[in-house]
Design a protein around this motif. Structure first.
Motif, PDB file in Angstrom:
ATOM      1  N   ALA A 128       0.831  -1.206   0.000  1.00 59.23           N
ATOM      2  CA  ALA A 128       0.000   0.000   0.000  1.00 59.23           C
ATOM      3  C   ALA A 128       0.858   1.244   0.000  1.00 59.23           C
ATOM      4  CB  ALA A 128      -0.930  -0.014   1.218  1.00 59.23           C
ATOM      5  N   GLU A 129       1.896   1.229   0.787  1.00 57.34           N
ATOM      6  CA  GLU A 129       2.802   2.393   0.817  1.00 57.34           C
ATOM      7  C   GLU A 129       3.469   2.585  -0.533  1.00 57.34           C
ATOM      8  OE1 GLU A 129       3.396   4.637   3.118  1.00 57.34           O
ATOM      9  OE2 GLU A 129       1.917   3.809   4.497  1.00 57.34           O
ATOM     10  N   ALA A 130       3.840   1.426  -1.159  1.00 60.47           N
ATOM     11  CA  ALA A 130       4.481   1.545  -2.475  1.00 60.47           C
ATOM     12  C   ALA A 130       3.517   2.124  -3.505  1.00 60.47           C
ATOM     13  CB  ALA A 130       4.980   0.173  -2.926  1.00 60.47           C
ATOM     14  N   ALA A 146       3.957   9.939  -7.023  1.00 61.62           N
ATOM     15  CA  ALA A 146       4.978  10.272  -8.012  1.00 61.62           C
ATOM     16  C   ALA A 146       4.345  10.564  -9.366  1.00 61.62           C
ATOM     17  CB  ALA A 146       5.978   9.122  -8.119  1.00 61.62           C
ATOM     18  N   LEU A 147       3.329   9.793  -9.768  1.00 62.38           N
ATOM     19  CA  LEU A 147       2.656  10.014 -11.036  1.00 62.38           C
ATOM     20  C   LEU A 147       1.914  11.344 -11.045  1.00 62.38           C
ATOM     21  CD1 LEU A 147       1.262   6.434 -11.742  1.00 62.38           C
ATOM     22  CD2 LEU A 147       3.139   7.587 -12.932  1.00 62.38           C
ATOM     23  N   ALA A 148       1.327  11.632  -9.888  1.00 60.67           N
ATOM     24  CA  ALA A 148       0.588  12.898  -9.814  1.00 60.67           C
ATOM     25  C   ALA A 148       1.526  14.081  -9.947  1.00 60.67           C
ATOM     26  CB  ALA A 148      -0.190  12.964  -8.500  1.00 60.67           C
ATOM     27  N   ASN A 149       2.683  13.992  -9.420  1.00 60.57           N
ATOM     28  CA  ASN A 149       3.635  15.100  -9.457  1.00 60.57           C
ATOM     29  C   ASN A 149       4.450  15.115 -10.748  1.00 60.57           C
ATOM     30  OD1 ASN A 149       2.848  15.962  -6.896  1.00 60.57           O
ATOM     31  ND2 ASN A 149       4.302  14.551  -5.881  1.00 60.57           N
ATOM     32  N   ASN A 150       4.494  13.983 -11.465  1.00 63.68           N
ATOM     33  CA  ASN A 150       5.295  13.900 -12.676  1.00 63.68           C
ATOM     34  C   ASN A 150       4.470  13.237 -13.777  1.00 63.68           C
ATOM     35  OD1 ASN A 150       8.177  14.700 -11.669  1.00 63.68           O
ATOM     36  ND2 ASN A 150       7.386  13.203 -10.154  1.00 63.68           N
ATOM     37  N   PRO A 151       3.638  13.984 -14.521  1.00 67.02           N
ATOM     38  CA  PRO A 151       2.794  13.386 -15.567  1.00 67.02           C
ATOM     39  C   PRO A 151       3.601  12.698 -16.649  1.00 67.02           C
ATOM     40  CG  PRO A 151       2.063  15.609 -15.038  1.00 67.02           C
ATOM     41  CD  PRO A 151       3.370  15.433 -14.360  1.00 67.02           C
ATOM     42  N   LEU A 152       4.802  13.214 -16.936  1.00 67.08           N
ATOM     43  CA  LEU A 152       5.621  12.622 -17.985  1.00 67.08           C
ATOM     44  C   LEU A 152       6.237  11.304 -17.577  1.00 67.08           C
ATOM     45  CD1 LEU A 152       7.426  15.836 -19.311  1.00 67.08           C
ATOM     46  CD2 LEU A 152       5.450  14.656 -20.280  1.00 67.08           C
ATOM     47  N   LEU A 153       6.060  10.951 -16.291  1.00 67.42           N
ATOM     48  CA  LEU A 153       6.659   9.698 -15.815  1.00 67.42           C
ATOM     49  C   LEU A 153       6.034   8.504 -16.526  1.00 67.42           C
ATOM     50  CD1 LEU A 153       8.665   8.377 -13.897  1.00 67.42           C
ATOM     51  CD2 LEU A 153       6.847   8.335 -12.158  1.00 67.42           C
TER      52      LEU A 153
END
Length: 319
Positions: free
Chosen positions: A267-269, A276-283
């Motif tokens: 869950a933490e992962a 991380a996806l929310a902060n980095n759309p290009l990820l």
């Protein structure tokens, strides 16, 4: 006639001389025997372990120690008193060993009759020798008056304070109580060394009843031991089962803990990945590019979208 009378007178004279000679010889022999008797009767010995009572015309003169001694013949005599240990016995298997002492029979507190074999050892102290002779005359008379007449009653009294079972189970204490009782009533010039109750013989009927009761008690004890063994086995089984249950519980708790920890980690992962996806759309595009092998599909379904990558044109370099 005259010659015959002369011969008769001479014969009488010779007879008188012979009679006087025989009488003189007898007197001389008597004097010799008296002298020998006086010499022989003037000395005596006292053995070690004895003491002598010297009497002059029947009156006590002194107590004599062991060794060789002399006395006045015909006027003095010696009586010996032993200081060695003496024994009185009651209830002997062979009655002649007990002398004139009767059998010892008594009743216990629970009215059980018993025949006992008892031995009393005693001795006369050296300082009491003159007292023994003056008041008792001999050790036998002393033992009869001071011990033999009193001991049986004391033994019976002490025995009557015990039950038949308790007197058997506490023989040492009973023996001590008997010895103390006899010593307490012995008030003459004598020392009690020891008292042994060597045997207590109850009736055959009582002994059979005791044997039956002991057999029953042994059987009860055997059953109690078996019951105790079963209880121990049951306790062991319960302990083993509890141990297994605790082990299973521990394993289940460990597995549940592992699952919970793993779930929390997953869950933490996921949470971290979502952040991380929310902060980095290009990820997402980066992930696609990392996984693309550089090959375009060789066939396409009509109407489907041509896969592509959005590649940004690099900015021209500054001159």
């Amino acid at each position: 006639m005259t010659d015959m009378q002369g011969n008769s007178n001479r014969a009488q004279q010779h007879g008188a001389v012979g009679s006087r000679s025989i009488g003189s010889g007898i007197v001389a022999l008597a004097m010799v025997l008296a002298l020998v008797g006086a010499v022989m009767g003037s000395w005596y010995t006292i053995d070690q372990g004895d003491r002598g009572v010297l009497l002059t015309n029947g009156a006590l003169s002194s107590v004599v120690d062991p060794g060789l001694h002399f006395k006045l013949p015909w006027l003095q005599r010696v009586e010996k008193i032993s200081l060695r240990q003496q024994v009185l016995k009651w209830g002997c298997e062979n009655q002649s060993d007990c002398g004139n002492l009767p059998a010892m029979q008594a009743y216990s507190r629970d009215q059980q009759p018993a025949d006992m074999r008892v031995t009393v050892n005693f001795h006369v102290p050296e300082a009491e020798v003159s007292n023994v002779y003056t008041n008792y005359g001999s050790i036998e008379a002393l033992a009869d008056r001071v011990i033999a007449r009193k001991a049986p009653q004391e033994i019976k009294t002490v025995f009557g304070q015990y039950d038949a079972v308790s007197v058997i189970q506490n023989r040492a204490k009973f023996n001590k109580d008997v010895a103390d009782a006899i010593s307490s009533v012995t008030d003459g010039p004598v020392m009690i060394d020891s008292v042994q109750v060597e045997n207590i013989d109850f009736s055959d009927a009582y002994e059979q009843a005791v044997e039956a009761r002991m057999t029953a008690q042994v059987e009860v004890q055997k059953q109690e031991q078996n019951l105790q063994q079963e209880r121990i086995k049951a306790d062991i089984a319960v302990t083993q089962a509890k141990g297994r249950a605790d082990s299973v519980k521990a394993e289940a708790e460990a597995s549940a803990y592992k699952t919970r920890i793993e779930g929390e980690a997953t869950a933490e992962a996921i949470k971290a990945r979502a952040a991380a996806l929310a902060n980095n759309p290009l990820l997402v595009e980066l992930t696609k590019a990392e996984k693309w092998d550089g090959q375009l599909p060789k066939s396409m379904i009509p109407g489907s979208t041509v896969p592509f990558l959005e590649l940004s044109t690099p900015a021209p370099a500054a001159n």
